[in-house]
Design a protein around this motif. Structure first.
Motif, PDB file in Angstrom:
ATOM      1  N   THR A  63      14.984 -33.878  -9.388  1.00 17.39           N
ATOM      2  CA  THR A  63      14.824 -33.869  -7.942  1.00 17.39           C
ATOM      3  C   THR A  63      13.383 -33.467  -7.598  1.00 17.39           C
ATOM      4  O   THR A  63      12.604 -33.091  -8.478  1.00 17.39           O
ATOM      5  N   ARG A  64      13.049 -33.539  -6.326  1.00 14.40           N
ATOM      6  CA  ARG A  64      11.716 -33.141  -5.901  1.00 14.40           C
ATOM      7  C   ARG A  64      11.451 -31.678  -6.273  1.00 14.40           C
ATOM      8  O   ARG A  64      10.356 -31.315  -6.703  1.00 14.40           O
ATOM      9  N   ARG A  65      12.473 -30.836  -6.096  1.00 15.63           N
ATOM     10  CA  ARG A  65      12.319 -29.423  -6.430  1.00 15.63           C
ATOM     11  C   ARG A  65      12.039 -29.236  -7.925  1.00 15.63           C
ATOM     12  O   ARG A  65      11.198 -28.412  -8.312  1.00 15.63           O
ATOM     13  N   ALA A  66      12.722 -30.012  -8.781  1.00 14.26           N
ATOM     14  CA  ALA A  66      12.505 -29.917 -10.222  1.00 14.26           C
ATOM     15  C   ALA A  66      11.075 -30.320 -10.583  1.00 14.26           C
ATOM     16  O   ALA A  66      10.434 -29.697 -11.432  1.00 14.26           O
ATOM     17  N   LEU A  69       8.807 -27.499  -9.703  1.00 16.73           N
ATOM     18  CA  LEU A  69       8.923 -26.429 -10.689  1.00 16.73           C
ATOM     19  C   LEU A  69       8.199 -26.797 -11.981  1.00 16.73           C
ATOM     20  O   LEU A  69       7.536 -25.958 -12.605  1.00 16.73           O
ATOM     21  N   TRP A  70       8.314 -28.054 -12.366  1.00 16.65           N
ATOM     22  CA  TRP A  70       7.674 -28.507 -13.597  1.00 16.65           C
ATOM     23  C   TRP A  70       6.156 -28.369 -13.499  1.00 16.65           C
ATOM     24  O   TRP A  70       5.495 -27.965 -14.457  1.00 16.65           O
ATOM     25  N   GLY A  71       5.621 -28.690 -12.343  1.00 22.08           N
ATOM     26  CA  GLY A  71       4.191 -28.534 -12.143  1.00 22.08           C
ATOM     27  C   GLY A  71       3.744 -27.102 -12.334  1.00 22.08           C
ATOM     28  O   GLY A  71       2.664 -26.827 -12.855  1.00 22.08           O
ATOM     29  N   ALA A  72       4.598 -26.159 -11.906  1.00 23.04           N
ATOM     30  CA  ALA A  72       4.247 -24.739 -12.019  1.00 23.04           C
ATOM     31  C   ALA A  72       4.541 -24.174 -13.406  1.00 23.04           C
ATOM     32  O   ALA A  72       3.864 -23.249 -13.862  1.00 23.04           O
ATOM     33  N   LEU A  73       5.537 -24.726 -14.096  1.00 20.42           N
ATOM     34  CA  LEU A  73       6.000 -24.126 -15.345  1.00 20.42           C
ATOM     35  C   LEU A  73       5.446 -24.775 -16.605  1.00 20.42           C
ATOM     36  O   LEU A  73       5.362 -24.116 -17.653  1.00 20.42           O
ATOM     37  N   SER A  74       5.078 -26.052 -16.552  1.00 19.15           N
ATOM     38  CA  SER A  74       4.758 -26.779 -17.782  1.00 19.15           C
ATOM     39  C   SER A  74       3.599 -26.145 -18.547  1.00 19.15           C
ATOM     40  O   SER A  74       3.664 -25.982 -19.775  1.00 19.15           O
ATOM     41  N   PRO A 160       1.008 -42.972  -8.392  1.00 12.66           N
ATOM     42  CA  PRO A 160       1.973 -41.874  -8.263  1.00 12.66           C
ATOM     43  C   PRO A 160       1.370 -40.545  -8.715  1.00 12.66           C
ATOM     44  O   PRO A 160       0.555 -40.512  -9.638  1.00 12.66           O
ATOM     45  N   THR A 161       1.793 -39.477  -8.095  1.00 10.60           N
ATOM     46  CA  THR A 161       1.225 -38.163  -8.408  1.00 10.60           C
ATOM     47  C   THR A 161       1.589 -37.698  -9.813  1.00 10.60           C
ATOM     48  O   THR A 161       0.877 -36.869 -10.388  1.00 10.60           O
ATOM     49  N   PHE A 162       2.689 -38.224 -10.378  1.00  6.51           N
ATOM     50  CA  PHE A 162       3.099 -37.771 -11.703  1.00  6.51           C
ATOM     51  C   PHE A 162       2.310 -38.446 -12.824  1.00  6.51           C
ATOM     52  O   PHE A 162       2.401 -38.064 -13.983  1.00  6.51           O
ATOM     53  N   MET A 163       1.532 -39.436 -12.486  1.00  7.81           N
ATOM     54  CA  MET A 163       0.870 -40.236 -13.505  1.00  7.81           C
ATOM     55  C   MET A 163      -0.396 -39.557 -14.026  1.00  7.81           C
ATOM     56  O   MET A 163      -1.244 -39.128 -13.261  1.00  7.81           O
TER      57      MET A 163
END
Length: 314
Positions: A63-66, A69-74, A160-163
């Protein structure tokens, strides 16, 4: 929940779900049972007050929340792993599987070089090339169907921002024709003769409209496009055997194309030089395997084009 009461083991499950996008593979990766993973996911949802992962096909999607969180935790998880494992990755002993999306043109350049190196330094790693274009880069990476994509991501498409990506090489677009074509004897093709000639192009998406047509349309011009094919290899061979001409990619210093029977001339209207990139999803930023492969691909394929397409016959 505060930090003192948190079960930090749940973060390992969260990380594995982000990278694997599948409960079964997550369980296998962590040597846990599927019910244990499901229970951990339930507790993660309770902790963060969000579903975090939703079913999608045969796997799960964050989800967007996940993603937040991944951005902060990875990076933090990567640092912790490094202190415990020394960021070690033994390519010679690895039996990992890597899937890469790319066109047949890119695969002819990248595939042999990558497989030759893997055969020498990482013989247990299995590399699978999947057909793909810029149109499905985003979905293939986001759905975790591929680990990487190699190709030119259009500047006019919102990235995309995840790329995440690294530039590899530049691609130019000369005009190809058979050696005996009437235009092949010219050092410079007049615009009218060029537009009136019978053109072939590659439509990777299955559509008749090709990228070069947009270049011409921007100048109020139109060529005589009579055919499209779905593979670059078919385009070069068709041009070799017919009176069709085609504006097709050329990678100086990396090219594997057999030029026998072909002529390469600069078109009167130049197509913009494109940049081929290695692209991956941010969820793999903490993976030593993926970091190793990025370094390998950049070492083998990165080139800076210092030979722009000449305006004369080549």
């Amino acid at each position: 929940m505060n930090y003192r009461n948190a079960d930090l083991n749940l973060l390992k499950v969260f990380e594995a779900l982000m990278t694997e996008s599948n409960v079964t593979r997550t369980a296998q990766k962590l040597s846990l049972t599927q019910p244990t993973i499901s229970n951990a996911l339930r507790r993660l949802r309770e902790t963060y007050g969000d579903p975090l992962f939703v079913r999608s096909g045969t796997g799960v999607r964050p989800t967007r929340r996940a993603v937040e969180l991944w951005g902060a935790l990875s990076d933090s998880l990567r640092t912790i792993r490094g202190t415990l494992e020394g960021e070690s990755f033994d390519a010679a002993r690895s039996d990992a599987r890597l899937a890469i999306s790319m066109t047949d043109y890119v695969a002819c350049i990248a595939g042999p070089r990558l497989l030759e190196r893997l055969g020498k330094t990482a013989p247990g790693i299995r590399l699978h090339a999947l057909p793909g274009t810029v149109i499905d880069f985003e979905k293939s990476l986001d759905d975790n169907r591929v680990d990487f994509a190699i190709g030119s991501y259009n500047d006019d498409v919102q990235r995309p921002t995840f790329m995440r990506s690294r530039q590899l090489w530049h691609v130019e677009f000369p005009c190809f024709m058979r050696s005996g074509h009437p235009l092949a004897k010219l050092s410079k093709i007049p615009l009218k003769k060029f537009l009136d000639a019978r053109h072939l192009d590659v439509g990777l998406s299955g559509r008749a409209s090709a990228i070069y047509d947009r270049v011409l349309q921007g100048r109020g011009l139109e060529r005589n496009l009579v055919a499209t094919v779905s593979h670059y290899s078919a385009a070069y061979e068709t041009v070799r055997r017919s009176d069709l001409i085609a504006v097709l990619p050329w990678s100086e210093g990396l090219e594997t194309l057999r030029m026998t029977g072909l002529k390469r001339i600069a078109p009167p209207i130049a197509a913009p030089v494109r940049t081929v990139e290695l692209v991956w999803h941010e969820r793999h930023e903490a993976s030593p395997l993926h970091q190793w492969f990025v370094a390998l691909a950049v070492e083998l394929l990165r080139r800076v084009s210092t030979h722009p397409v000449s305006r004369t016959q080549r």
